[in-house]
Design a protein around this motif. Structure first.
Motif, mmCIF file in Angstrom:
data_model
loop_
_atom_site.group_PDB
_atom_site.id
_atom_site.type_symbol
_atom_site.label_atom_id
_atom_site.label_comp_id
_atom_site.label_asym_id
_atom_site.label_seq_id
_atom_site.Cartn_x
_atom_site.Cartn_y
_atom_site.Cartn_z
ATOM 1 N N LYS A 222 9.319 4.302 7.582
ATOM 2 C CA LYS A 222 8.186 4.209 7.010
ATOM 3 C C LYS A 222 7.435 5.350 6.232
ATOM 4 O O LYS A 222 7.139 5.191 5.033
ATOM 5 N N SER A 225 9.785 5.788 3.364
ATOM 6 C CA SER A 225 9.662 4.603 2.399
ATOM 7 C C SER A 225 8.236 4.651 1.600
ATOM 8 O O SER A 225 8.308 4.297 0.410
ATOM 9 N N ASN A 226 6.908 5.005 2.274
ATOM 10 C CA ASN A 226 5.818 5.134 1.399
ATOM 11 C C ASN A 226 5.936 6.346 0.348
ATOM 12 O O ASN A 226 4.929 6.385 -0.375
ATOM 13 N N ASN A 227 6.879 7.344 0.546
ATOM 14 C CA ASN A 227 6.559 8.594 -0.245
ATOM 15 C C ASN A 227 7.761 8.750 -1.199
ATOM 16 O O ASN A 227 8.142 9.652 -1.694
#
Length: 486
Positions: A222, A225-227
């Motif tokens: 995550k 994925s968020n960055n």
């Protein structure tokens, strides 16, 4: 899709400007990997019988010290493990799904030497335990839990790899715990042993590290994925620039100009600050050798060279890679290579001198011990400083100054490649020390090593000419290598 990623990784490897150097290094490392693999298997098989012969219960004894085993593993990862990543930015504009990119990047870590080497210890040890009559189910669950803890360290390292000063924190923690246990002030194994022993004795406690591993993998996924955006997580962080004049160096002319640039580089960048930290840690290397009667006599000069040469090994080793981000611009200017090389040499000399002064606490071991360190410093100034500068001409891997990146990767400031390149610099002084001690005494041995350093200092101008010619020969191949981003 995974097959395509593997194909791209292979192309990046064989097309690299440093392919020849990396190939040789990988062959050498391959032999070392084979050696450590055999060693870990031997320890895994022999640990049971060695502990049994010492009238210790093997599994309980191993469980008692597993906390230190995994803490040491984490420290080694923070210092040395290179996090294998893809060159992500170009892939983001191609029709690749982001989850696939992230899963492949994280999956590469499972094949890291720092992970499977533990398998070679725990598996033989577990097999021996089963052969010796331990409960098969309990041993299998204990084995799975230990492997889960290994991979927990792997993902903790990934998450924490960009946080500064963690090496100091964990190193201080493990030293503090060991000292507290030695002096009977606090024994952490009192709390951890029941957990590791419980994994074997119960049928459910092994789920604790397994669940933690699954949670950590998802958190890591995550996080990436968020960055995984060009304008967010992958964008370079900008900081407010500060000015430092250092006008007092102007009196040294061109040499002063280069010294000012180097001082600013060291003070302003994360990677170079880590170098200073590593230089300080080298000061305590002698504690492993001095004052111990069972150590071979020639290892004293080995320790003396390392104590005074920390900065030389971790900074001088990678000249001119420190300037890789603006090396092309430098080469378009009318910059004399002699001035450039001399400035780096003086920086190494100054750092070696300061390290020798700071190492004066070794006088507690006696004047002879500190004299060994001084002799090592003389050799570093007269010989090793020239060797590292000459070797730097052949190291064409750029350094990212904005992160704690190693010269052979993008993450670690201190790794196995760096250590391998220090070996040739230690063979000659060890040989001189051995010859002097064998055919005379310790005074003659130290005199031979110091004499080699003094000769190197006297003929430094001729040596600088040789180094300068080599830098000129390697100039354009170095520029081409620094242009590569992967």
């Amino acid at each position: 899709m995974i097959k395509k990623f593997i194909y791209l990784e292979w192309k990046a490897f064989i097309r690299s400007a440093s392919f020849g150097t990396n190939l040789v290094m990988k062959i050498i490392i391959g032999f070392l990997v084979a050696y450590f693999s055999v060693l870990f298997v031997a320890i895994g098989v022999g640990a049971f019988y060695i502990l049994k012969k010492s009238n210790l219960e093997p599994l309980a004894t191993i469980n008692k010290f597993l906390i230190y085993y995994f803490l040491l593993d984490l420290i080694m990862r923070l210092f040395m493990q290179k996090i294998p990543v893809l060159n992500i930015k170009p892939l983001l504009i191609l029709p690749f799904k982001k989850p696939t990119i992230i899963h492949f990047s994280l999956g590469k870590t499972a094949l890291s030497f720092f992970n499977w080497i533990h398998f070679l210890f725990f598996l033989p040890f577990s097999i021996v335990l089963v052969i010796e009559g331990y409960d098969i189910t309990g041993i299998v669950l204990w084995f799975l839990a230990c492997l889960s803890l290994v991979y927990i360290n792997n993902f903790v390292n990934i998450i924490l790899s960009n946080i500064d000063k963690l090496c100091i924190v964990f190193s201080t923690l493990i030293v503090g715990l060991a000292v507290a246990q030695y002096y009977a002030l606090f024994d952490i194994t009192t709390f951890t042993t029941p957990f590791f022993q419980g994994i074997y004795e119960t049928k459910w406690m092994f789920l604790i590290p397994v669940i933690i591993l699954i949670v950590l993998y998802n958190l890591t996924f995550k996080y990436f994925s968020n960055n995984l955006y060009l304008d967010a997580g992958l964008a370079k962080k900008e900081t407010v620039a500060t000015t430092e004049n250092l006008t007092w160096l102007n009196q040294f002319g061109v040499l002063g100009t280069f010294l000012k640039n180097d001082i600013k580089l060291i003070r302003r960048n994360k990677r170079s600050k880590t170098t200073i930290l590593m230089s300080v840690l080298f000061l305590f290397y002698g504690l492993l050798f001095f004052g111990k009667a069972h150590q071979p006599y020639f290892m004293h000069i080995f320790a003396g060279i390392f104590v005074s040469g920390g900065f030389l090994f971790v900074f001088g080793q990678f000249v001119p890679s420190w300037d890789s981000s603006y090396y092309q611009l430098m080469m378009t200017q009318n910059i004399p290579y002699r001035g450039y090389i001399t400035s780096k040499w003086w920086l190494i000399v100054i750092a070696t001198f300061i390290s020798t002064i700071l190492a004066s606490f070794y006088l507690l071991y006696g004047l002879e011990t500190y004299l060994t360190i001084v002799v090592g410093a003389i050799y570093n100034i007269g010989v090793n400083s020239h060797v590292v500068l000459l070797g730097g001409a052949f190291i064409k891997t750029p350094i990212d100054l904005t992160s704690n990146s190693g010269a052979f990767g993008d993450k670690k400031a201190f790794n196995i490649h760096t250590m391998l390149l220090t070996l040739p610099k230690l063979l000659l002084p060890l040989l001189l020390y051995w010859a002097g001690f064998h055919f005379g005494n310790k005074t003659i041995a130290l005199a031979l090593v110091a004499g080699a350093g003094i000769l190197g200092f006297v003929f430094r101008n001729k040596v600088f000419s040789i180094i300068e010619k080599r830098y000129i020969i390697e100039k354009y191949s170095t520029i081409n290598a620094y242009k590569q981003k992967n």
